[in-house]
Enzyme design. Structure first.
Site, PDB file in Angstrom:
ATOM      1  N   GLU B 121     -81.209  72.478  58.848  1.00 46.48           N
ATOM      2  CA  GLU B 121     -82.089  73.427  58.155  1.00 46.48           C
ATOM      3  C   GLU B 121     -83.524  73.294  58.639  1.00 46.48           C
ATOM      4  O   GLU B 121     -84.232  74.281  58.788  1.00 46.48           O
ATOM      5  CB  GLU B 121     -82.037  73.193  56.640  1.00 46.48           C
ATOM      6  CG  GLU B 121     -80.752  73.666  55.992  1.00 46.48           C
ATOM      7  CD  GLU B 121     -80.480  75.139  56.250  1.00 46.48           C
ATOM      8  OE1 GLU B 121     -81.401  75.965  56.053  1.00 46.48           O
ATOM      9  OE2 GLU B 121     -79.359  75.460  56.696  1.00 46.48           O
ATOM     10  N   SER B 207     -78.621  64.312  78.377  1.00 52.35           N
ATOM     11  CA  SER B 207     -77.954  65.609  78.267  1.00 52.35           C
ATOM     12  C   SER B 207     -76.828  65.846  79.262  1.00 52.35           C
ATOM     13  O   SER B 207     -75.838  66.481  78.903  1.00 52.35           O
ATOM     14  CB  SER B 207     -78.974  66.743  78.402  1.00 52.35           C
ATOM     15  OG  SER B 207     -80.036  66.583  77.499  1.00 52.35           O
ATOM     16  N   HIS B 336     -72.008  74.249  67.902  1.00 52.24           N
ATOM     17  CA  HIS B 336     -72.276  73.277  68.965  1.00 52.24           C
ATOM     18  C   HIS B 336     -73.649  72.634  68.750  1.00 52.24           C
ATOM     19  O   HIS B 336     -73.806  71.428  68.876  1.00 52.24           O
ATOM     20  CB  HIS B 336     -72.222  73.956  70.327  1.00 52.24           C
ATOM     21  CG  HIS B 336     -72.830  73.137  71.424  1.00 52.24           C
ATOM     22  ND1 HIS B 336     -72.229  71.988  71.916  1.00 52.24           N
ATOM     23  CD2 HIS B 336     -74.002  73.259  72.105  1.00 52.24           C
ATOM     24  CE1 HIS B 336     -73.003  71.459  72.848  1.00 52.24           C
ATOM     25  NE2 HIS B 336     -74.075  72.201  72.987  1.00 52.24           N
ATOM     26  N   SER B 337     -74.628  73.463  68.427  1.00 52.29           N
ATOM     27  CA  SER B 337     -75.989  72.986  68.184  1.00 52.29           C
ATOM     28  C   SER B 337     -76.729  74.095  67.456  1.00 52.29           C
ATOM     29  O   SER B 337     -76.144  75.142  67.152  1.00 52.29           O
ATOM     30  CB  SER B 337     -76.699  72.689  69.508  1.00 52.29           C
ATOM     31  OG  SER B 337     -77.026  73.907  70.172  1.00 52.29           O
TER      32      SER B 337
END
Lengths: 309, 442
Positions: B121, B207, B336-337
């Site tokens: 959020e 990453s 996923h993100s």
């Protein structure tokens, strides 16, 4: 291997002595746990080295030919080079040294002749070294292995057999990031690295016969490169030629020339020139035309001297 | 002998025909005999019905040409201890992990859930730049971390905050990294969720996918040489297992006998790519078998199964000095993100089903309730407490200063190189000329 019990040496065919005999007898001497073959995978070799070094160990990895370093580029650029930085120095892989034979050998063609230092130099976080002979190779390799930073050590393969000089038996190191002025001269600065020094030296002697005195610099470390030694020399001579085997466009010579014109502009008496390999894949039957040899270098020297007048 | 009796039989038949027949058969027999003799000669060198190849490998010979048809092979089963409702299934044994440990695991699951909800959020509201949730995979990461020892090195992909949290990374530390503030030991250099902790033996996340897999093999080899009571556990997803580095890492660990646990979170998706687009074989498990390491598939949403499998895998890795593969079948409930909206490629029914009916956290809660270790009052209390703690960490992190810009030039190398010193001094001059633009106000 003697002074560091965590040091391991590994790669394809390293066990029996290596395709260039660089690890000859080492497995017998240090045992198969420390000197061993890996499966055929450059990304595996590089990744394995990073992980081993991340535990604090010394990982000496061999890539069989620099032409095959490309599968390892992700591990080198994205992992090895950023390992310390991204972790805030909680982790580092300074214990990594990747060795790879590079450069022209007379019959290597596309895939046994490449010099990939330009690709590697564009990578903050790694060190890139290339010796020009056996004595330098020993001192620079020991420094590289012991360096707190990960190093890619490119070994000009033509020099394995052809380059002969006395090499001290004892343990010695040569500083990384420091160029070596091989010959002093007042007329023009010649800069190169690796196997190219032999051709630059030939050109230097030919030029000397014509009364031109060249200052010859062996860069030794590609990244980080010794800006001060180079600029000091070019300010003195006012003229410069950079020469490398790798193709001209975006070769590492471009980096040198750019900095030289920026730092030495007001001392320059002629444009800075590059004598390099051509913008083709490294050819087989036409190697002798491709190579930036002593004749091309001599022509460039004469050209620069002429322009300076 | 057969031929001789045949010839004798034939000779009793009409003469010329029989002769012709017999001759044909005799020729055929001789050809057969010559072949047999030749075969016997070859077989004598290698064996009658097997060949010996490099590495002293005996390979049996067969004369039925049979292609292995993978789609006719049975699917490898998944090991589970509990059903979807937290009951111990028939034939399974309650591993009796213990009340204290189980409650620690459960509390970590709840804390992780609230951190994921609140931080997600926060990104939506622009307070942090990016976030990745762990919903649905709590059992995978917390269950396995609980079965490891603190000295075991963990290499993650990016969805293993549960493991790091179990080990003791605090909510404040998570929040500081996500806010890239002064509290982040990595000096705000990386995107949120790229955690790392030397103290907790958790390697910094990067990453690029799967790069951690061959690194894990190398680290495990170091522990092997040093003969330490220590393994490496490396996590990766079903998509990451398609990268070349997966193959390299598994193969190196197997050939070099490195004590590395390869833990695959098979959660069904790599961003939007379902596993049906990711591989044609039976998932990740057969690859472990192919590389020559002990391998198991488990129900990744069964906390007890994850814990038990990891415990045994660790024992094997250490005692037998071998890599081990665990493929944990699970489901990525969240997107996923924060850069993804997964309703664009999968049905909300599917997400709801996993979230409501096959939730690893509620499943484990039912188990705890059945053991008499948990009740409604405790549940209410912990939900409130963890949410409050997360909000506190968030607001605290938001107030903290950002790291100094001087940190930009540290740690590229052990010591800054001359070019970095020079660029740093040029940047300082530049900043001094435009202070309003570069003032790091919140």
């Amino acid at each position: 291997m003697d002074t560091d019990e965590t040091a391991i040496l590994f790669g394809e065919d390293v066990g029996f002595g290596g395709v260039f005999r660089c690890s000859q007898d080492l497995q017998d001497q240090f045992g198969p746990h420390r000197v061993f073959n890996t499966p055929l995978s450059e990304n595996g070799i590089a990744g394995f080295a990073v992980g081993y070094a991340a535990t604090g160990g010394t990982a000496i990895a061999e890539i069989q030919f620099a032409d095959y370093i490309f599968p390892a580029m992700d591990q080198i650029v994205n992992e090895m080079a950023k390992f310390r930085y991204r972790s805030g120095n909680q982790w580092n892989c300074g214990g990594v040294t990747i060795r790879a034979p590079c450069g022209a050998v007379g019959h290597g063609g596309h895939y046994h002749s490449q010099s990939p230092e330009a690709y590697l130099a564009h990578t903050p976080g790694i060190v890139v070294v290339m010796p020009s002979g056996p004595k330098d190779a020993k001192g620079l390799l020991l420094s590289s292995i012991r360096s707190p930073d990960p190093v890619v050590f490119l070994e000009p393969k033509a020099l394995y057999r052809s380059s002969v000089e006395p090499v001290p038996d004892e343990d010695y190191e040569l500083p990384l990031g420091v160029a070596n002025v091989l010959h002093q001269g007042s007329d023009i600065t010649l800069i190169g690295w690796g196997g190219q020094l032999r051709l630059l030296e030939k050109a230097r002697l030919l030029a000397q016969k014509e009364g031109i005195h060249c200052e010859l610099i062996d860069l030794r470390t590609i990244l980080p490169w010794d800006v001060d030694t180079v600029t000091e020399s070019v300010i003195k001579t006012g003229k410069c030629i950079v020469s490398h085997e790798a193709p001209l466009t975006c070769g590492f010579g471009a980096e040198l020339v750019s900095t030289i014109q920026n730092e030495c502009f007001y001392s320059l008496e002629a444009p800075v020139m590059r004598v390099c390999g051509m913008d083709t894949p490294f050819p087989l039957v036409h190697e002798k035309y491709y190579i930036p040899n002593e004749l091309k270098i001599l022509d460039a020297i004469r050209d620069v001297m002429e322009k300076a007048k | 002998l057969t031929l001789r009796s045949q010839c004798l039989k034939d000779s009793k038949a009409s003469f010329p025909g029989a002769m012709a027949l017999s001759l044909t058969m005799l020729r055929g027999a001789m050809r057969h005999t010559n072949r047999a003799l030749a075969q016997a000669r070859r077989s004598f060198a290698t064996g009658n019905d097997f060949g010996v190849y490099t590495g002293n490998k005996k390979v049996p010979f067969v004369s039925d040409m049979e292609f292995v048809q993978p789609n006719t092979l049975p699917t490898y089963p998944a090991y589970r201890i509990m059903d979807d409702f937290g009951n111990i299934v028939d034939g399974a044994k309650d591993p009796e992990i213990g009340k204290e440990e189980c409650l620690k695991i459960y509390e970590t699951m709840i804390r992780l859930f609230h951190m994921d909800t609140v931080f997600y959020e926060a990104q939506r509201h622009g307070r942090i730049s990016f976030y990745m949730q762990n919903h649905g995979e709590e059992a995978c990461t917390i269950g396995s971390a609980a079965a490891l020892q603190p000295q075991d090195m963990i290499y993650g992909q990016y969805r293993e905050a549960g493991a790091l949290m179990y080990r003791g990374f605090s909510l404040q530390q998570f929040a500081d990294q996500c806010f890239s503030n002064n509290g982040d030991p990595a000096r705000g250099r990386q995107m949120p969720v790229h955690y790392g902790s030397a103290e907790l033996n958790f390697q910094t996340i990067s990453s690029p996918l799967t790069t951690q897999v061959p690194q894990a093999a190398g680290a495990a080899y170091a522990y092997k040489l040093a003969e330490e009571d220590r393994i490496v556990c490396v996590y990766f997803g079903d998509g990451a297992a398609s990268e070349g580095d997966f193959h390299a890492g598994m193969n190196f660990a197997a050939t070099l006998k490195a004590p590395c646990l390869f833990f695959c979170r098979n959660n069904g998706y790599a961003i939007s790519t379902p596993v049906t687009d990711q591989y044609a074989g039976d998932g990740i498990l057969p690859r472990g078998v192919a590389y020559g390491m002990p391998s198991i598939r488990i129900d990744g949403n069964d906390l007890l199964a994850v814990h038990e499998a990891t415990t045994e895998a660790r024992r094997m890795a250490l005692e037998e000095q071998t890599p081990v593969l665990i493929e944990a079948m699970t489901y990525r409930v969240g997107h996923h993100s924060t850069s993804d909206d997964s309703t664009r490629y999968r049905g909300t029914d599917e997400i709801q089903d996993w979230s409501k009916n096959r939730n690893p956290v509620t499943r484990f809660r039912h188990y705890l309730e059945r053991k008499g270790w948990w009740d409604e009052a405790q549940e209410e209390a912990i939900q409130a407490k963890e949410r409050a703690d997360v909000l506190t960490a968030l607001t605290t992190a938001e107030q903290k200063e950002k790291p100094s810009v001087d940190d930009l030039f540290q740690d590229v190398y052990d010591t800054p190189t001359p070019n970095l010193e020079r660029q740093w001094s040029e940047l300082q001059e530049h900043i001094a000329k435009y202070p309003e633009h570069y003032n790091s106000a919140h």
